[in-house]
Design a protein around this motif. Structure first.
Motif, PDB file in Angstrom:
ATOM      1  N   ASN A  65       0.447  -1.781  -0.045  1.00 25.68           N
ATOM      2  CA  ASN A  65       0.260   0.245  -0.006  1.00 25.68           C
ATOM      3  C   ASN A  65       0.855   1.000  -0.228  1.00 25.68           C
ATOM      4  OD1 ASN A  65      -2.418  -1.759   0.128  1.00 25.68           O
ATOM      5  ND2 ASN A  65      -2.065  -1.956   2.537  1.00 25.68           N
ATOM      6  N   SER A  66       2.253   1.439  -0.638  1.00 23.57           N
ATOM      7  CA  SER A  66       2.667   2.245  -0.623  1.00 23.57           C
ATOM      8  C   SER A  66       1.818   3.367  -1.609  1.00 23.57           C
ATOM      9  CB  SER A  66       3.858   1.823  -1.048  1.00 23.57           C
ATOM     10  OG  SER A  66       4.607   3.371  -1.782  1.00 23.57           O
TER      11      SER A  66
ATOM     12  N   TYR B 271       3.518   5.972  -2.752  1.00 26.49           N
ATOM     13  CA  TYR B 271       3.908   6.157  -4.398  1.00 26.49           C
ATOM     14  C   TYR B 271       4.438   5.258  -5.065  1.00 26.49           C
ATOM     15  CZ  TYR B 271       6.111   8.702   0.092  1.00 26.49           C
ATOM     16  OH  TYR B 271       5.700   8.806   1.033  1.00 26.49           O
ATOM     17  N   ALA B 272       2.982   4.032  -5.302  1.00 27.03           N
ATOM     18  CA  ALA B 272       2.817   3.476  -6.076  1.00 27.03           C
ATOM     19  C   ALA B 272       2.662   4.748  -7.493  1.00 27.03           C
ATOM     20  CB  ALA B 272       0.926   2.593  -5.952  1.00 27.03           C
ATOM     21  N   GLY B 273       3.637   3.308  -8.814  1.00 22.37           N
ATOM     22  CA  GLY B 273       3.894   3.900  -9.452  1.00 22.37           C
ATOM     23  C   GLY B 273       4.838   4.820  -9.848  1.00 22.37           C
ATOM     24  N   LYS B 274       5.293   5.239  -8.580  1.00 24.93           N
ATOM     25  CA  LYS B 274       6.707   5.648  -8.558  1.00 24.93           C
ATOM     26  C   LYS B 274       7.436   5.125  -8.276  1.00 24.93           C
ATOM     27  CE  LYS B 274       4.229  10.083  -9.895  1.00 24.93           C
ATOM     28  NZ  LYS B 274       4.995  11.340 -11.027  1.00 24.93           N
ATOM     29  N   ILE B 275       8.095   4.072  -7.622  1.00 23.28           N
ATOM     30  CA  ILE B 275       8.725   3.325  -7.574  1.00 23.28           C
ATOM     31  C   ILE B 275       9.839   2.843  -8.409  1.00 23.28           C
ATOM     32  CG2 ILE B 275       9.501   1.550  -6.411  1.00 23.28           C
ATOM     33  CD1 ILE B 275       6.777   1.681  -4.593  1.00 23.28           C
TER      34      ILE B 275
ATOM     35  N   ALA C 206       3.428  -4.650  -9.070  1.00 24.55           N
ATOM     36  CA  ALA C 206       2.090  -3.565  -9.262  1.00 24.55           C
ATOM     37  C   ALA C 206       2.523  -2.451  -8.868  1.00 24.55           C
ATOM     38  CB  ALA C 206       1.413  -4.096  -8.271  1.00 24.55           C
ATOM     39  N   ASN C 207       3.683  -1.989  -7.924  1.00 28.49           N
ATOM     40  CA  ASN C 207       3.666  -0.811  -7.626  1.00 28.49           C
ATOM     41  C   ASN C 207       5.120   0.432  -8.350  1.00 28.49           C
ATOM     42  OD1 ASN C 207       1.623  -0.896  -5.749  1.00 28.49           O
ATOM     43  ND2 ASN C 207       2.993  -1.245  -4.307  1.00 28.49           N
ATOM     44  N   ILE C 208       5.533  -0.677  -9.171  1.00 23.78           N
ATOM     45  CA  ILE C 208       6.700  -0.352  -9.705  1.00 23.78           C
ATOM     46  C   ILE C 208       6.297   0.647 -11.512  1.00 23.78           C
ATOM     47  CG2 ILE C 208       8.639  -0.513 -11.689  1.00 23.78           C
ATOM     48  CD1 ILE C 208       9.558  -1.809  -8.722  1.00 23.78           C
TER      49      ILE C 208
END
Lengths: 400, 292
Positions: free
Chosen positions: A188-189, A191-195, A243-245
């Motif tokens: 649940n970061s 920053y999801a999508g910006k890792i 999924a968050n990368i």
């Protein structure tokens, strides 16, 4: 007649194919050894005159000629002094380095611990006659004759420096300074999508190291010695992370660009990348050593078994580990220099203390990149570990 | 007179060949045949042979020991199936997008524009081919970046880096390869046929559907061979604008460079090879191969 021409052409092609197959067959057959079968390659006996050229494979920032920063230049003085024209090829991953060394076009490489053994046992590099490298004498003792840079009691290179893979973040977006790798592994970061993460199978070890601290029930002791079950757990964690990368990086310029444009705001990095972003001034970044510990590298300059310019390579190995130059490289890259005398040559007098350069205990705490094998590399003697080839397959599955 | 001169100036070499037409033909055809058979087909055969070899798990060295594991895993591993499907979908989307954009453009260039405008368009379409592939791909990376031009123009609805960005970039990169054959195709359609169709009362849509489209379809198919095969093999644009997306060529590159597993890479490259062959066979039925 036309048919005959065609037939003879095919016959010639077939003959050539057989030749090619024969050549690559014998080439491959020479290196079928698994660990334990050390290729018999002799070290150079004495130093001759330089050959006027040197082709090396380097990590970004290891062979600066002033083109990134005019004040950062140790290649030009080397060329002037020795007459060896340096052609440096930057590689993004250890795998790339191994692949490039196999082309036979290079004289040497700055190999990390996850490449060294593959190169040694693959017969791609030769042992080093350390008496031909005067600066070797004053290199930190805890870097000499280690599992990752020696075999059969012989040094297969000259230690260059060591350091940790740290967590980099953009403080403008990541306002609370992170102190844990959970910042990049949490499902649940915010920053999801910006890792971002390092695009190499060896990054699985970073996930394993995080699990070692957060999930003791898995019983992970060494992030490079993973049983099937432990590897699966690390892979599951990395699949969640996927999924968050936003993007993976293996080319350091890509990570620099991604942080400057804002498409990445947090992720694993090398100190040199943070330094480059800072010196460009387009974005502000901070780095931190998370509490779970870090993976890292210990690099060694190795000489190709069939080097075309061996004397230039020996001179380079001595040059790059000389007190002044080793200090320059270490400060530019952000790592601890291998050369003990470098500590009095750094522009920042506290540099060696910051990087714990002569602190053997601290150095022992970093989990250095090494090639995972079925015989566990933690020294336990067990044989239920997963090999690097399996890691690479898993890595492609993680990326999906 | 002319013939006399010809005989008079004929040297010993041409005199030798004049009486030996087969030798002449043989010498003429040997270099290209050698090139085709040895350099081109030969390298593919070597590749296919490697696919059946194995690799030392530790050093990554290729071991010439026969096994079919690589080929089997390429066709059974769910990862490879998924990525193959994704790659073919990308290649087909790029082809469709290029065809849809190129159709009206090529029609305008061939049938409507004045000769001067036509020349302008031809130059405009082909000029991007002079710029480096990387420059164009990186230009799209800048266009698509967060708070970049596309984000600003669309009010924050840029697709960002990912699969859509890859399709857009590839469609941009290969567009000229669709427009040029399509333009040539339209050029060959007699204007009188279009006029006749209109005289007989067909609407514009009907004329396009029943007269123009059947006539230029082979040209579209010819262009699609370029866009499809170029997209199928691309792995650079996707690493620049694709975010974390992997395409088939990335897997091949990964197996070759990251995993040092040349045999598996060779086995994987059989997949696009088959895809292209199937596509070419399908296109051959449309008569496209005569239009290239």
């Amino acid at each position: 007649m036309n048919r005959i021409t065609k037939l003879s052409a095919i016959a010639m092609a077939a003959a050539l194919l057989v030749t090619i197959a024969g050549c690559s067959g014998s080439g491959g057959g020479g290196s079928t050894s698994s660990q334990g079968n050390l290729p018999n390659i002799a070290a150079q006996k004495k130093l001759g005159a330089g050959e006027g050229k040197l082709n090396i494979i380097v990590w970004a920032g290891y062979a600066e000629d002033g083109s990134d920063d005019p004040t950062v230049d140790w290649v030009t003085p080397f060329e002037k002094q020795t007459g060896c024209q340096v052609n440096a090829k930057t590689a993004g991953t250890s795998d790339e380095m191994v692949q490039l060394m196999r082309t036979g076009q290079y004289d040497g490489v700055s190999a990390s611990g996850d490449a060294t053994l593959r190169l040694i046992y693959g017969g791609d590099v030769a042992p080093v006659n350390t008496s031909l490298v005067p600066n070797y004498a004053t290199i930190s003792d805890f870097l000499k004759l280690k599992a990752w840079n020696s075999a059969g009691g012989k040094m297969y290179g000259i230690p260059h420096g060591w350091g940790a893979n740290v967590l980099m973040y953009n403080p403008a977006v990541v306002t609370t300074a992170p102190d844990s790798w959970s910042a990049v592994f949490d499902k649940n970061s915010p920053y999801a999508g910006k890792i971002t993460a390092y695009d190499s199978p060896i990054y699985i070890a970073d996930a394993a190291l995080y699990l070692k601290a957060t999930d003791p029930s898995l019983g992970i002791k060494d992030p490079y010695s993973l049983t099937e079950k432990q590897l699966d757990a690390a892979v599951a964690l990395l699949k969640t992370q996927n999924a968050n990368i936003g993007e993976y990086w293996s080319d350091y310029t890509k990570e620099v660009e991604a942080f400057e444009s804002g498409s990445s705001v947090i992720g694993t990095t090398w100190q040199v990348i943070a330094n480059l972003v800072q010196s460009d001034g387009k974005a502000k970044v901070e780095t931190v050593v998370p509490k779970e510990g870090v993976t890292g590298w210990s690099d060694t300059w190795m000489i190709a078994a069939k080097a075309k310019h061996p004397n230039c390579m020996y001179q380079w190995m001595n040059w790059i580990t000389s007190p002044k130059v080793n200090a320059q490289v270490a400060e530019w890259f952000g790592e601890a220099p291998a050369q003990t005398k470098s500590c009095s040559e750094t522009s920042d007098p506290n540099f060696c203390d910051t990087y714990h350069a002569t602190d053997a205990a601290y150095a022992a705490d970093i989990h250095y990149w090494t090639t995972p094998q079925t015989t566990c590399v933690d020294g336990s003697g067990k044989t239920d570990c997963t090999a690097y080839s399996e890691w690479t397959t898993k890595w492609q599955q993680i990326k999906g | 007179m002319a013939a006399d001169q010809g005989v008079a100036t004929r040297g010993p070499v041409s005199a030798f060949f004049a009486t030996r037409p087969r030798t002449r033909l043989g010498l003429l055809l040997t270099p290209p045949l050698l090139w085709l058979v040895v350099a081109y087909l030969g390298s593919i055969v070597v590749l296919l042979i490697t696919a059946f070899w194995s690799v030392n798990g530790f050093t990554g060295a290729v071991v010439p020991a026969f096994q079919v594991g690589n080929i089997v895993s390429v066709f059974t591993d769910p990862l490879y199936r998924e990525v193959t499907l994704r790659t073919i979908l990308v290649a087909l989307s790029v082809t469709v997008i290029d065809a849809v954009i190129a159709f009206p453009m090529a029609f305008y260039m061939a049938k409507v524009a004045s000769p001067r405008t036509r020349a302008f368009f031809l130059v405009a379409v082909t000029t991007p081919l002079w710029a480096s592939y990387l420059v164009k791909a990186y230009a799209w990376r800048v266009l698509l970046e967060p708070n970049g031009p596309i984000d600003i123009v669309t009010g924050g609805h840029s697709p960002g880096y990912g699969l859509p960005a890859t399709v857009i970039t590839l469609a941009y990169l290969w567009l000229p390869y669709m427009i040029i054959p399509l333009y040539a195709g339209f050029d060959r359609v007699p204007t009188s046929l279009v006029e006749a169709s209109a005289d007989l009362g067909a609407s514009t849509g009907r004329t396009v559907r029943s007269v123009i489209l059947p006539l230029v379809f082979p040209a579209i198919a010819a262009g699609s061979i370029f866009t499809f095969s170029l997209s199928l093999g691309d792995y650079i644009a996707v690493t620049i604008v694709g975010g974390k997306t992997q395409l088939l060529a990335n897997l091949i590159y990964g197996q070759l460079v990251t995993a040092n597993n040349q045999p598996l890479a060779a086995a994987l490259s059989v997949v696009p090879l088959i895809a292209i062959i199937l596509y070419l066979l399908a296109m051959r039925r449309t008569g496209a191969l005569e239009s290239i």
